[in-house]
Design a protein around this motif. Structure first.
Motif, PDB file in Angstrom:
ATOM      1  N   UNK A 285       0.835  -1.199   0.000  1.00 19.87           N
ATOM      2  CA  UNK A 285       0.000   0.000   0.000  1.00 19.87           C
ATOM      3  C   UNK A 285       0.871   1.250   0.000  1.00 19.87           C
ATOM      4  N   UNK A 286       0.355   2.282  -0.662  1.00 20.57           N
ATOM      5  CA  UNK A 286       1.032   3.578  -0.697  1.00 20.57           C
ATOM      6  C   UNK A 286       0.056   4.624  -0.172  1.00 20.57           C
ATOM      7  N   UNK A 287       0.402   5.196   0.990  1.00 23.16           N
ATOM      8  CA  UNK A 287      -0.419   6.241   1.584  1.00 23.16           C
ATOM      9  C   UNK A 287      -0.016   7.625   1.094  1.00 23.16           C
ATOM     10  N   UNK A 288       0.969   7.684   0.194  1.00 22.25           N
ATOM     11  CA  UNK A 288       1.528   8.965  -0.215  1.00 22.25           C
ATOM     12  C   UNK A 288       0.630   9.809  -1.093  1.00 22.25           C
ATOM     13  N   UNK A 289      -0.435   9.220  -1.647  1.00 21.59           N
ATOM     14  CA  UNK A 289      -1.334  10.006  -2.485  1.00 21.59           C
ATOM     15  C   UNK A 289      -2.570  10.471  -1.720  1.00 21.59           C
ATOM     16  N   UNK A 290      -2.564  10.227  -0.422  1.00 27.65           N
ATOM     17  CA  UNK A 290      -3.582  10.763   0.475  1.00 27.65           C
ATOM     18  C   UNK A 290      -2.917  11.836   1.322  1.00 27.65           C
ATOM     19  N   UNK A 291      -3.504  13.023   1.437  1.00 31.11           N
ATOM     20  CA  UNK A 291      -2.846  14.111   2.176  1.00 31.11           C
ATOM     21  C   UNK A 291      -2.831  13.854   3.677  1.00 31.11           C
ATOM     22  N   UNK A 292      -1.774  13.184   4.156  1.00 28.54           N
ATOM     23  CA  UNK A 292      -1.626  12.871   5.576  1.00 28.54           C
ATOM     24  C   UNK A 292      -0.217  13.240   6.022  1.00 28.54           C
ATOM     25  N   UNK A 293      -0.057  13.462   7.311  1.00 31.26           N
ATOM     26  CA  UNK A 293       1.262  13.695   7.882  1.00 31.26           C
ATOM     27  C   UNK A 293       2.000  12.364   8.018  1.00 31.26           C
ATOM     28  N   UNK A 294       3.292  12.429   8.320  1.00 31.43           N
ATOM     29  CA  UNK A 294       4.050  11.201   8.518  1.00 31.43           C
ATOM     30  C   UNK A 294       3.501  10.413   9.703  1.00 31.43           C
ATOM     31  N   UNK A 295       3.124  11.093  10.772  1.00 34.05           N
ATOM     32  CA  UNK A 295       2.524  10.405  11.926  1.00 34.05           C
ATOM     33  C   UNK A 295       1.247   9.688  11.521  1.00 34.05           C
ATOM     34  N   UNK A 296       0.408  10.360  10.747  1.00 36.28           N
ATOM     35  CA  UNK A 296      -0.841   9.738  10.303  1.00 36.28           C
ATOM     36  C   UNK A 296      -0.568   8.575   9.356  1.00 36.28           C
ATOM     37  N   UNK A 297       0.416   8.733   8.527  1.00 38.67           N
ATOM     38  CA  UNK A 297       0.782   7.670   7.583  1.00 38.67           C
ATOM     39  C   UNK A 297       1.210   6.409   8.341  1.00 38.67           C
ATOM     40  N   UNK A 298       2.007   6.574   9.364  1.00 38.69           N
ATOM     41  CA  UNK A 298       2.465   5.437  10.160  1.00 38.69           C
ATOM     42  C   UNK A 298       1.300   4.809  10.923  1.00 38.69           C
ATOM     43  N   UNK A 299       0.422   5.640  11.456  1.00 35.45           N
ATOM     44  CA  UNK A 299      -0.762   5.122  12.153  1.00 35.45           C
ATOM     45  C   UNK A 299      -1.640   4.314  11.205  1.00 35.45           C
ATOM     46  N   UNK A 300      -1.871   4.837  10.010  1.00 34.79           N
ATOM     47  CA  UNK A 300      -2.683   4.121   9.027  1.00 34.79           C
ATOM     48  C   UNK A 300      -2.042   2.797   8.634  1.00 34.79           C
ATOM     49  N   UNK A 301      -0.712   2.795   8.477  1.00 34.09           N
ATOM     50  CA  UNK A 301      -0.015   1.560   8.123  1.00 34.09           C
ATOM     51  C   UNK A 301      -0.202   0.499   9.201  1.00 34.09           C
ATOM     52  N   UNK A 302      -0.139   0.921  10.463  1.00 36.02           N
ATOM     53  CA  UNK A 302      -0.345  -0.022  11.553  1.00 36.02           C
ATOM     54  C   UNK A 302      -1.761  -0.564  11.591  1.00 36.02           C
ATOM     55  N   UNK A 303      -2.736   0.317  11.393  1.00 39.96           N
ATOM     56  CA  UNK A 303      -4.137  -0.115  11.414  1.00 39.96           C
ATOM     57  C   UNK A 303      -4.455  -1.026  10.227  1.00 39.96           C
TER      58      UNK A 303
END
Length: 311
Positions: A285-303
């Motif tokens: 998965x790539x969260x980079x095309x959703x406007x999120x911060x690095x903290x949010x990106x890491x949280x989403x990856x964990x979830x």
């Protein structure tokens, strides 16, 4: 959920956008490895014109503006290799035609060595003619250029006395004594969506790099690759799918026909679990095309990881 646990899961490093920097790579890479992800991935971008001459293949044809800030994919993976120890390192995709194949062979060999055999080479042909113009490589004839590039990679990785005399490239005879860690070489996968591309994968490569699509369509295309492998008298079981999913997250549930182009995190979790049930070998998965911060990106990856592995 035994089937899903057999599907490998990966996540894209922040090599595009505001977090494309050393701290972002270290934090995202180490955290993903600690979480239990199997792989880290980078993409490849050379230019970011305001209005490309060709539409972007996805997101309504509009290129993400995060591409205006981009890192070199192989340098980024080398840096990630130095700060991780277990996860595999993949390119999705590396536009492998932008440099002479002998130089590409040297770079990939070096990365496979310094990562101690963790490299997956995902190649693509790109979609933007301007990038080819910038490196003085013809847009026309990309398939033939790719085939000859693969010939050089295979010859170089075989080691010993190597030379190449092709229609596009000439490599004078040389001794190659330092080979990649993986033998006969790092796995090479291809992003392809045409019969010629499927034949190329089935005939000589290690796997397929599709983008997210409805799973029925995905598996129909995979069936075409399997048939090409059988025609080439290769065992299809030696090939694999590594499925890229660019998340466009919504606050409310998207209509089923919109998934996987957009949806909630839970809808993407459900898509990944269904992909595992259908036999997809790896999904990243790539969260980079959703406007999120690095903290949010890491949280989403964990979830996301927890959701797919649960049950």
């Amino acid at each position: 959920m035994s089937q899903s646990t057999r599907m490998r899961l990966g996540v894209a490093l922040p090599t595009f956008g505001p977090d494309a920097n050393p701290d972002g790579i270290i934090r995202a890479g180490r955290t993903a490895e600690d979480m239990g992800y199997d792989s880290l991935w980078t993409g490849d971008r050379l230019l970011a014109p305001a209005v490309p001459s060709a539409p972007y293949p996805g997101r309504g044809g509009v290129m993400p503006r995060t591409y205006e800030n981009h890192l070199d994919p192989l340098v980024a993976l080398t840096f990630a290799a130095a700060h991780t120890s277990r996860v595999r390192l993949g390119t999705s995709t590396l536009n492998g035609l932008w440099q002479p194949p002998i130089m590409l062979a040297r770079s990939l060999t070096t990365l496979d060595l310094v990562s101690r055999g963790r490299l997956d080479v995902g190649l693509g042909l790109g979609w933007m003619p301007e990038e080819y113009e910038a490196v003085d490589v013809p847009w026309k004839g990309r398939g033939a250029r790719l085939d000859e590039t693969l010939d050089v990679l295979e010859g170089y990785w075989a080691g010993g006395s190597f030379a190449h005399d092709g229609r596009l490239f000439t490599v004078p005879e040389t001794e190659v004594r330092l080979g990649p860690h993986q033998r006969p070489g790092p796995p090479v996968l291809l992003a392809a969506f045409t019969p010629r591309g499927f034949a190329r994968i089935g005939r000589r490569l290690d796997g397929w790099l599709p983008g997210a699509m409805p799973l029925t369509h995905l598996m129909d295309m995979w069936g075409a690759i399997v048939r090409e492998a059988e025609k080439a008298e290769r065992d299809p079981a030696t090939l694999r799918i590594a499925l890229r999913v660019n998340l466009e997250l919504t606050d409310t549930e998207a209509e089923p026909e919109q998934v996987p182009q957009r949806g909630t995190l839970q809808q993407y979790v459900d898509y990944a679990r269904a992909a595992a049930e259908d036999g997809v070998h790896e999904l990243f998965v790539d969260f980079g095309q959703t406007p999120v911060t690095l903290d949010e990106r890491i949280d989403l990856a964990g979830r996301f990881l927890t959701g797919v592995r649960a049950g």
